[in-house]
Scaffold this active site. Structure first.
Site: not given
Ligand code: 5BU
Length: 470
Positions: A266, A299, A302, A419, A437
């Site tokens: 990602k 993400k 709109d 987390y 990450g």
């Protein structure tokens, strides 16, 4: 009762042979109760059979609601025959007028019995139940004319809905055999099919993910989801690494290092300061070599026409290289339509995830918003293949969940990130994939340069690890 079975068989509502289902699976029987509307006599018999079932099971309720569309005439016939009030549930939400999803008059808190024609996974009943509950009704039971006995009853039970049935497929097959309408070979074929196509009972929040075994071996209508499940099985990994670094070189280096262990990488392309035309090509090459997918965590949020341009154009031209991207549901279905259109124009298939929940402290997403995301995602399948969320969303397992906010220690990062441990998210929350990450690329004992990844979170999110939890 057997008369009804015979009549249904004779008008072709029950067929035996080889039929390709929507899911791509071949079934030795096919049930099409829609034809009943052309036979008022059968419709009357169906209503009588439902009313008998309701009486026998002593089902308690105040009103009924049919699952659109096939069960709507059934519910109407039952309402007329049994003098029972009814409400109707819309399949699509109106964009004008009252914006109600449930039509009819009822007192808040009334108990609504859902009427359905056939149950396989139970997902259509769940969708209607969600709408009814969101409009202030109570739903604790449903009744179906034919239960295909593939596990839908257990799925519904996990969501606190008791399913009653007028017929189970086994009883119906026996009745047909007794009347010499089908032979024992056909009956055996149906039984064998049922045995191998059981839907896992989904105690929605606590069941292990179904990806590697059951769902993964079925072909779906979504090539991207199939590809992801296949990689997950091949590499025995449920890990997506979030590489939030600022230079293309660092990104490539993480991709090379974690590549063998992950199913998804990602990224946030807009963090990379030196993003260049060849950056996506280099990523694609590494992804192909190490067998993982690329997920741009953009993400989108709109209106449709803007996201068409944001997705397909600009510096990053995401639609031209990402396998997966995500969007907020906030703008409504237009955001999905826009992304789909951009995909169609680029001629590439991209899988969409809706952000149904966030891991950050104080985020404004509540239960109703999450439920609306679930409905929007179901309507948008197979373009929409899952969610970014913190728990299992879809008890049928069709739409998977990737969960961010994962580290070996459940604490925060001082900027709102919260987390959870892999154990908690997999075992207690039933998510399917973990997004990690800083737990990997900024771990105190970094994975870089190690011959083995032992001692870091990288070794945890594997299929074997998950299996040890159950
Ligand atoms: P971390 O380093 O494991 O905290 O990174 C988590 C990643 O997941 C990061 O890229 C976020 O942008 C992303 N994320 C998240 O953390 N929480 C959310 O609710 C969503 C995305 Br949506």
């Amino acid at each position: 009762m057997d008369n009804l079975v015979k009549d249904l068989f004779e008008v072709g509502a029950l067929k035996f042979g080889t039929f390709k289902l929507k899911s791509g699976i071949e079934s030795p029987f096919y049930v099409d109760l829609r034809v009943a509307v052309s036979h008022p006599r059968i419709l009357k018999q169906i209503a009588a059979a439902f009313l008998k079932g309701i009486r026998e099971h002593q089902v308690e309720f105040d009103l009924i609601c049919g699952v659109p569309y096939t069960a709507l005439p059934f519910a109407t016939a039952i309402a007329l025959e049994g003098n029972i009030p009814m409400v109707m549930c819309r399949k699509e939400q109106k964009d004008h007028g009252t914006r109600r999803t449930v039509e009819g008059q009822y007192a808040p808190g009334s108990r609504c019995l859902i009427i359905e024609d056939v149950v396989t996974s139970g997902s259509s009943i769940l969708e209607v139940a969600e709408s009814l509950v969101s409009q202030g009704l109570k739903v604790t039971s449903a009744i179906v004319l034919l239960d295909r006995e593939q596990g839908g009853r257990d799925v519904l039970r996990a969501m606190d809905i008791e399913l009653f049935s007028v017929y189970g497929i086994t009883g119906m097959i026996e009745a047909l055999q007794n009347m010499h309408l089908i032979d024992s070979l056909k009956a055996e074929t149906v039984y064998a099919f049922l045995q191998k196509s059981q839907i896992i009972p989904a105690d929605a929040k606590r069941q292990p993910s179904r990806i590697p075994q059951e769902l993964g071996s079925e072909s779906s209508m979504s090539p991207i989801r199939d590809q992801l499940y296949a990689i997950s099985r091949r590499k025995k990994s449920i890990l997506c690494v979030a590489a939030d670094v600022e230079s293309a070189e660092e990104l490539m280096s993480i991709a090379e290092d974690v590549g063998p262990h992950i199913c998804v990488l990602k990224l946030h392309a807009d963090i990379i300061r030196d993003w260049a035309t060849e950056t996506p090509k280099r990523l694609q090459e590494i992804a192909a070599r190490h067998d993982f997918l690329l997920f741009e965590d953009r993400k989108f949020a709109d209106i449709g026409s803007t996201v068409v341009a944001q997705f397909g154009s600009g510096t990053h031209r995401i639609a031209s290289w990402a396998h997966i991207t995500n969007a907020h549901a906030l703008p409504g279905p237009g955001v999905i339509d826009g992304l789909r259109q951009a995909c169609e124009s680029s001629g590439r298939m991209v899988g969409l995830l809706l952000v149904a929940q966030m891991s950050s402290k104080g985020n404004l997403i509540d239960g109703r918003y999450t439920e609306s995301c679930l409905r929007m995602a179901r309507d948008a399948f197979p373009f929409c293949i899952g969610f970014i969320a913190q728990e299992r969303m879809d008890p049928t397992g069709k739409l998977f969940v990737m969960a961010p906010g994962v580290q070996l220690e459940a604490k925060g990062d001082g900027l709102g990130q919260q987390y959870n441990t892999p154990e908690h998210l997999l075992k207690e929350k039933g998510v399917d994939f973990l997004i990690v990450g800083r737990g990997i690329y900024a771990a105190p004992e970094p994975w870089q340069g190690r011959t083995k990844v032992q001692g870091t979170i990288l070794e945890y999110p594997s299929i074997e690890y998950r299996e040890t939890l159950f």
